[in-house]
Enzyme design. Structure first.
Site, mmCIF file in Angstrom:
data_model
loop_
_atom_site.group_PDB
_atom_site.id
_atom_site.type_symbol
_atom_site.label_atom_id
_atom_site.label_comp_id
_atom_site.label_asym_id
_atom_site.label_seq_id
_atom_site.Cartn_x
_atom_site.Cartn_y
_atom_site.Cartn_z
ATOM 1 N N GLU A 3 -5.816 1.548 -7.126
ATOM 2 C CA GLU A 3 -6.970 1.520 -6.219
ATOM 3 C C GLU A 3 -7.209 2.854 -5.546
ATOM 4 O O GLU A 3 -8.333 3.151 -5.125
ATOM 5 C CB GLU A 3 -6.796 0.442 -5.161
ATOM 6 C CG GLU A 3 -5.688 0.735 -4.162
ATOM 7 C CD GLU A 3 -5.678 -0.269 -3.012
ATOM 8 O OE1 GLU A 3 -6.221 0.053 -1.955
ATOM 9 O OE2 GLU A 3 -5.132 -1.363 -3.198
ATOM 10 N N HIS A 15 -10.207 -3.423 -8.796
ATOM 11 C CA HIS A 15 -9.974 -3.558 -7.355
ATOM 12 C C HIS A 15 -11.298 -3.617 -6.602
ATOM 13 O O HIS A 15 -12.318 -3.100 -7.054
ATOM 14 C CB HIS A 15 -9.145 -2.378 -6.853
ATOM 15 C CG HIS A 15 -8.694 -2.541 -5.450
ATOM 16 N ND1 HIS A 15 -9.365 -1.968 -4.384
ATOM 17 C CD2 HIS A 15 -7.658 -3.235 -4.913
ATOM 18 C CE1 HIS A 15 -8.741 -2.287 -3.262
ATOM 19 N NE2 HIS A 15 -7.711 -3.061 -3.551
ATOM 20 N N HIS A 38 0.840 -1.195 0.000
ATOM 21 C CA HIS A 38 0.000 0.000 0.000
ATOM 22 C C HIS A 38 0.880 1.252 0.000
ATOM 23 O O HIS A 38 0.723 2.143 0.823
ATOM 24 C CB HIS A 38 -0.933 -0.005 1.208
ATOM 25 C CG HIS A 38 -1.973 -1.072 1.155
ATOM 26 N ND1 HIS A 38 -1.736 -2.364 1.566
ATOM 27 C CD2 HIS A 38 -3.257 -1.042 0.707
ATOM 28 C CE1 HIS A 38 -2.832 -3.093 1.399
ATOM 29 N NE2 HIS A 38 -3.764 -2.325 0.881
#
Length: 232
Positions: A96, A146, A47
């Protein structure tokens, strides 16, 4: 299979992972690969925890085992993500946390990703996602829509997947069972690893309003909150 063994992330990333974290990630992947052999792709989902230099350092350890690395650096600097893409043979996936076709156009122009992971609940629905899909097709990039929302966005992803020639893989919520089946009148169907596209009108799903009314959300947390302080 997708997972993030690289640890928590914060609003102050990217950073260099510690040697202990690098060792853990490499061992994690080697053990999973040994368990599944070539029967499954393994997607190393980060992330944006790392700097480009840190992500390259990790990717070189992961190359023997890993099919895809997702969002290795924060999404606000596609030029830095492109540095990672050029330095590894592992395809880079991202998207995303991007919101418009203009964000994705910058990403593609920089050569930062081979796989786009737009979230239809964030990019403006199916129409905007189809525009992004067309941009990706021109750049020979693939789609892996996503899913961090629920079965409604999941159903929209299915519609996008079925009409996009550059579709690669669909993200699901485990087996689309339990709560994620109960909130729909008719659950999303899948068989042998493949989703069965619905034939009903619209998105192909209908909300179970009575079930939803019996289960209001009473929490206060946002999904996937970042840590509020820098991480070492």
């Amino acid at each position: 299979m997708k997972f993030d063994p690289a640890g928590p992330y914060s609003a102050f990333d990217g950073r260099q992972l510690s040697l202990a974290a690098l060792d853990l990630c490499e061992r994690f992947m080697r053990q999973l690969r040994a368990a599944v052999g070539s029967s499954a792709d393994l997607l190393f989902g980060t992330h944006g925890q790392m700097t480009a230099a840190g992500a390259i350092r990790l990717a070189r350890r992961l190359e023997p085992t890993t099919a895809v690395v997702r969002e290795p650096v924060p999404p606000d600097a596609p030029e830095e993500m492109a540095r990672v893409a050029r330095a590894t043979h592992i395809p880079i996936a991202t998207g995303e946390r991007l919101a418009t076709k203009y964000d994705f156009a910058r990403l593609l122009s920089a050569g930062a990703a081979a796989i786009l992971q737009m979230n239809l609940g964030r990019v403006g629905g199916i129409l905007e996602a189809k525009k992004i899909a067309a941009l990706a097709e021109v750049h020979h990039a693939q789609l892996a829509p996503h899913l961090y929302c629920g079965p409604v966005v999941g159903a929209a992803n299915i519609q996008l997947a079925t009409c996009s020639p550059n579709f690669l893989i669909l993200e699901g919520i485990e087996r689309w069972q339990g709560f994620h089946a109960d909130v729909l009148v008719k659950p999303i169907l899948w068989e042998a690893g493949y989703v069965i596209p619905p034939t009903e009108p619209g998105l192909g799903v209908e909300l179970n309003e009575e079930f939803i009314a019996r289960h209001p959300y009473r929490g206060k947390l946002l999904h996937l909150d970042m840590a509020g302080k820098p991480l070492g």
